[in-house]
Design a protein around this motif. Structure first.
Motif, PDB file in Angstrom:
ATOM      1  N   PHE A   9       0.445 -44.706 -32.366  1.00  0.00           N
ATOM      2  CA  PHE A   9      -0.248 -44.226 -33.679  1.00  0.00           C
ATOM      3  C   PHE A   9      -1.330 -45.590 -33.205  1.00  0.00           C
ATOM      4  O   PHE A   9      -2.796 -44.929 -33.557  1.00  0.00           O
ATOM      5  N   LEU A  10      -1.859 -46.087 -32.976  1.00  0.00           N
ATOM      6  CA  LEU A  10      -2.837 -47.297 -32.666  1.00  0.00           C
ATOM      7  C   LEU A  10      -3.648 -46.403 -31.687  1.00  0.00           C
ATOM      8  O   LEU A  10      -5.025 -46.851 -31.636  1.00  0.00           O
ATOM      9  N   SER A  11      -3.318 -46.287 -30.485  1.00  0.00           N
ATOM     10  CA  SER A  11      -3.860 -45.937 -29.763  1.00  0.00           C
ATOM     11  C   SER A  11      -4.724 -44.205 -30.123  1.00  0.00           C
ATOM     12  O   SER A  11      -5.925 -44.199 -29.992  1.00  0.00           O
ATOM     13  N   ARG A  12      -3.602 -43.177 -30.701  1.00  0.00           N
ATOM     14  CA  ARG A  12      -4.032 -42.367 -31.083  1.00  0.00           C
ATOM     15  C   ARG A  12      -5.504 -42.534 -32.011  1.00  0.00           C
ATOM     16  O   ARG A  12      -6.721 -41.572 -31.236  1.00  0.00           O
ATOM     17  N   VAL A  13      -5.232 -43.269 -33.161  1.00  0.00           N
ATOM     18  CA  VAL A  13      -6.639 -43.091 -33.764  1.00  0.00           C
ATOM     19  C   VAL A  13      -7.655 -44.310 -33.142  1.00  0.00           C
ATOM     20  O   VAL A  13      -8.877 -43.698 -33.602  1.00  0.00           O
ATOM     21  N   ALA A  14      -7.612 -44.743 -31.863  1.00  0.00           N
ATOM     22  CA  ALA A  14      -8.613 -45.253 -31.463  1.00  0.00           C
ATOM     23  C   ALA A  14      -9.195 -43.996 -30.752  1.00  0.00           C
ATOM     24  O   ALA A  14     -10.648 -44.173 -30.670  1.00  0.00           O
ATOM     25  N   ASP A  15      -7.984 -43.497 -29.963  1.00  0.00           N
ATOM     26  CA  ASP A  15      -9.084 -42.439 -29.330  1.00  0.00           C
ATOM     27  C   ASP A  15      -9.647 -41.683 -29.920  1.00  0.00           C
ATOM     28  O   ASP A  15     -10.968 -41.011 -29.385  1.00  0.00           O
ATOM     29  N   VAL A  16      -9.149 -40.743 -30.837  1.00  0.00           N
ATOM     30  CA  VAL A  16     -10.058 -40.183 -32.067  1.00  0.00           C
ATOM     31  C   VAL A  16     -11.026 -40.165 -32.289  1.00  0.00           C
ATOM     32  O   VAL A  16     -12.665 -39.465 -32.268  1.00  0.00           O
ATOM     33  N   PHE A  17     -11.305 -41.698 -32.537  1.00  0.00           N
ATOM     34  CA  PHE A  17     -12.473 -41.891 -33.090  1.00  0.00           C
ATOM     35  C   PHE A  17     -13.710 -42.064 -32.573  1.00  0.00           C
ATOM     36  O   PHE A  17     -14.712 -41.978 -32.352  1.00  0.00           O
TER      37      PHE A  17
END
Length: 387
Positions: free
Chosen positions: A369-377
């Motif tokens: 989840f942390l990786s996904r949020v970082a990628d989206v941002f």
């Protein structure tokens, strides 16, 4: 990517256990994080595991009171975030301006008005009011928000409304030290007043845990001739301990069947679970129910409060009661005690259900989840990361 964890507000209890277990089970590199930095006080940092990708960093203000830690977060942390791709603030409050950041909802009391009111006119109730304001601000500004249960999400969002950031539900895990296959259930005839059926209740003694009602239920069953005893384990608030002591003095003045053990080190808790015949849990407000999960993993038959997140965790693997009605608690406990086959079936169902909760699963889902949020941002900012 570089992940920074702001653990300035994680100092004791379940928050520290969560951070230790999460980082012990994590494989950040599998999700694109090659460096993880944790900022916290000395006591928390000393308990973190040794990992080649993990860096522990301390500042003297982080050993100070809350105002000092908030000032550090506002004035000092931002100076340390050069090269940071994502900030994770699991404590639930972040007052800085860095993005992207992810936070967690770990405490339901600030958002549950009915439960908060149990504290009357007290500093603790004021604290929960202030936490509601600070966490609402944090949750609304966050790029990602982690809830522990669907129930917790419903309660929080009923107060503050939905948020703009990405939301997920990731339950905690349970340490394998608690795990024990259910033991053969004995008939009630195998117990006596000299060797009673022992119930265990692990939790802090405070207004929403209702230990005094459990004591009244146990006393009424004892008066009916059932060979029953109760062990209470956990720290206490001053008012909670006073009410518990007053109740025990009234229902068990000779100290024959109710024992309060006080706070027990986390490493010794498993022994108490493994020595009990059954578990009772009478809390009316839980974000997740970590203690309930420990009892499930220990293979115990469970009589449980029907409030808050407990039905979501235990499901149909226990007997339910109203935690504010001693008669309801007594009926649930009596039902379990009188039927060895029911105890065996429910203990097995609870144990099997607990197997889906692991710190490895929690860590994998969290870092994904942390990786996904970082990628989206960063995609929105035109920055591409190669995992």
């Amino acid at each position: 990517m570089h992940l920074v964890i702001d653990a300035s507000n994680i100092r004791s209890g379940g928050g520290v256990t969560y951070l230790v277990e999460l980082l012990s089970a994590a494989d950040p590199q599998a999700h694109g994080f090659n460096h993880v930095t944790v900022w916290s006080g000395t006591c928390t940092l000393d308990r973190l595991p040794d990992r080649p990708w993990l860096e522990r960093v301390h500042h003297p203000w982080l050993d100070g009171p809350l105002p000092a830690r908030l000032l550090w977060q506002l004035c000092k942390l931002s100076q340390q975030l050069d090269g940071c791709d994502l900030l994770f603030a699991p404590g639930g409050t972040y007052v800085g301006g860095f993005h992207p950041f992810v936070t967690m909802s770990r405490n339901l009391l600030p958002f549950d008005i009915r439960e908060r009111a149990r504290f009357g006119r007290s500093p603790m109730r004021l604290k929960f009011h202030l936490l509601e304001r600070s966490q609402t601000s944090t949750f609304r500004r966050a790029d990602g928000l982690i809830y522990l249960t669907s129930e917790a999400r419903e309660v929080v969002e009923a107060r503050m409304g939905p948020v703009d950031g990405t939301v997920t539900i990731i339950p905690h895990g349970v340490s394998t030290s608690f795990r024990e296959h259910p033991r053969p259930a004995q008939s009630l005839d195998a117990y006596s007043f000299q060797d009673p059926f022992r119930w265990l209740y692990v939790s802090i003694v405070t207004v929403y845990k209702h230990q005094w009602y459990v004591c009244e239920a146990v006393a009424s069953l004892r008066a009916q001739g059932l060979p029953i005893a109760l062990d209470l384990v956990g720290p206490s608030t001053r008012s909670g301990l006073r009410r518990l002591q007053d109740t025990v003095a009234r229902v068990d003045p000779a100290g024959e069947f109710i024992r309060y053990h006080g706070a027990v080190p986390y490493q010794q808790l498993a022994t108490h679970y493994h020595q009990a015949d059954a578990f009772v849990f009478a809390s009316s407000c839980e974000t997740f129910g970590q203690i309930l999960l420990e009892a499930m993993s220990a293979g115990l038959p469970i009589a449980c409060s029907d409030r808050s997140a407990m039905p979501e965790i235990l499901g149909d693997a226990g007997i339910w009661f109203d935690p504010e009605q001693p008669e309801s608690i007594a009926r649930a406990m009596s039902t379990l005690m009188r039927s060895a086959s029911l105890r065996a079936r429910l203990a097995r169902a609870a144990y099997d259900k607990s197997l889906q909760y692991s710190w490895e699963r929690c860590a994998n889902e969290t870092f994904a989840f942390l990786s996904r949020v970082a990628d989206v941002f960063h995609d929105r900012q035109g920055v591409t990361h190669v995992h």
